[in-house]
Design a protein around this motif. Structure first.
Motif, mmCIF file in Angstrom:
data_model
loop_
_atom_site.group_PDB
_atom_site.id
_atom_site.type_symbol
_atom_site.label_atom_id
_atom_site.label_comp_id
_atom_site.label_asym_id
_atom_site.label_seq_id
_atom_site.Cartn_x
_atom_site.Cartn_y
_atom_site.Cartn_z
ATOM 1 N N THR A 24 1.416 82.373 13.165
ATOM 2 C CA THR A 24 0.259 81.568 13.547
ATOM 3 C C THR A 24 0.313 80.208 12.860
ATOM 4 N N MET A 25 0.726 80.173 11.609
ATOM 5 C CA MET A 25 0.813 78.905 10.893
ATOM 6 C C MET A 25 1.867 77.996 11.490
ATOM 7 N N ARG A 26 2.947 78.537 11.965
ATOM 8 C CA ARG A 26 3.966 77.708 12.610
ATOM 9 C C ARG A 26 3.394 77.027 13.842
ATOM 10 N N GLN A 31 0.928 72.339 16.398
ATOM 11 C CA GLN A 31 -0.264 71.725 16.982
ATOM 12 C C GLN A 31 -0.639 70.451 16.210
ATOM 13 N N LYS A 32 -0.533 70.514 14.898
ATOM 14 C CA LYS A 32 -0.846 69.334 14.089
ATOM 15 C C LYS A 32 0.134 68.206 14.388
ATOM 16 N N ASP A 33 1.405 68.555 14.509
ATOM 17 C CA ASP A 33 2.413 67.543 14.832
ATOM 18 C C ASP A 33 2.161 66.936 16.216
ATOM 19 N N LEU A 34 1.829 67.803 17.167
ATOM 20 C CA LEU A 34 1.532 67.309 18.515
ATOM 21 C C LEU A 34 0.274 66.439 18.526
ATOM 22 N N LYS A 35 -0.723 66.820 17.741
ATOM 23 C CA LYS A 35 -1.941 66.011 17.661
ATOM 24 C C LYS A 35 -1.645 64.654 17.034
ATOM 25 N N LYS A 36 -0.818 64.616 15.990
ATOM 26 C CA LYS A 36 -0.438 63.340 15.386
ATOM 27 C C LYS A 36 0.307 62.469 16.396
ATOM 28 N N GLU A 37 1.211 63.079 17.128
ATOM 29 C CA GLU A 37 1.976 62.339 18.136
ATOM 30 C C GLU A 37 1.056 61.820 19.244
ATOM 31 N N LEU A 38 0.094 62.652 19.637
ATOM 32 C CA LEU A 38 -0.861 62.236 20.659
ATOM 33 C C LEU A 38 -1.717 61.075 20.158
ATOM 34 N N ASP A 39 -2.197 61.159 18.936
ATOM 35 C CA ASP A 39 -2.991 60.064 18.366
ATOM 36 C C ASP A 39 -2.167 58.781 18.279
ATOM 37 N N LYS A 40 -0.919 58.914 17.877
ATOM 38 C CA LYS A 40 -0.030 57.752 17.793
ATOM 39 C C LYS A 40 0.171 57.134 19.177
ATOM 40 N N SER A 41 0.378 57.976 20.182
ATOM 41 C CA SER A 41 0.573 57.484 21.550
ATOM 42 C C SER A 41 -0.687 56.798 22.075
ATOM 43 N N ARG A 42 -1.845 57.364 21.762
ATOM 44 C CA ARG A 42 -3.102 56.741 22.185
ATOM 45 C C ARG A 42 -3.286 55.383 21.519
ATOM 46 N N TYR A 43 -2.960 55.294 20.245
ATOM 47 C CA TYR A 43 -3.074 54.026 19.519
ATOM 48 C C TYR A 43 -2.129 52.984 20.125
ATOM 49 N N GLU A 44 -0.892 53.381 20.405
ATOM 50 C CA GLU A 44 0.066 52.462 21.008
ATOM 51 C C GLU A 44 -0.396 52.016 22.397
ATOM 52 N N LEU A 45 -0.969 52.939 23.156
ATOM 53 C CA LEU A 45 -1.486 52.601 24.484
ATOM 54 C C LEU A 45 -2.636 51.606 24.374
#
Length: 137
Positions: A24-26, A31-45
């Motif tokens: 579950t932790m993996r 999920q945390k990595d994907l959320k960080k990537e999503l936030d980064k993509s939103r910021y770049e957009l």
């Protein structure tokens, strides 16, 4: 014997719980990595959109400047063509249509851009009368 069975089941339960927690932790870290990537993509957009808005604002300003400069150039050409070649027939003057429009526009602009009309056009003579009376005395 009951104590041993209970102890074995507790140990097995702890091991299974530990394995489930690790799995579950993996997923949680993914999920945390994907959320960080999503936030980064939103910021770049959002940055890209802001750059695009700035670009179009600057382009609109440049086009406005070009339009004003072109209009000034055309007015200059129309005015000088009529001044330098006053006897040129209207059909031969490429600026003939524009010259008639320019005279209307310049008349409107002269009245609109002049000083405020809170004074009389000529001398009123009020000060001249005061001078005459002061000189006479």
């Amino acid at each position: 014997m009951a104590w041993i069975n209970t102890l074995v089941f507790v140990i097995i339960g702890v091991v299974i719980g530990f394995i489930i927690a690790r799995l579950t932790m993996r997923e949680n870290t993914q999920q945390k990595d994907l959320k960080k990537e999503l936030d980064k993509s939103r910021y770049e957009l959002e940055q890209y959109r802001q750059e695009l808005v700035d670009h179009f604002a600057q382009s609109a300003e440049l086009l406005d400047n070009i339009s004003r400069d072109y209009s000034k150039l055309y007015q200059h050409m129309a005015t000088t063509s009529s001044e330098l070649m006053p006897n040129l027939p209207d059909q031969d003057n490429p600026f003939a249509k524009r010259i008639s429009k320019l005279s209307e526009v310049t008349e409107d602009n002269d009245t609109a851009q002049g000083p405020p009309r809170d004074y009389s056009d000529g001398a009123s003579g009020l000060l001249k009368d005061a001078e005459k009376t002061s000189k006479a005395s």
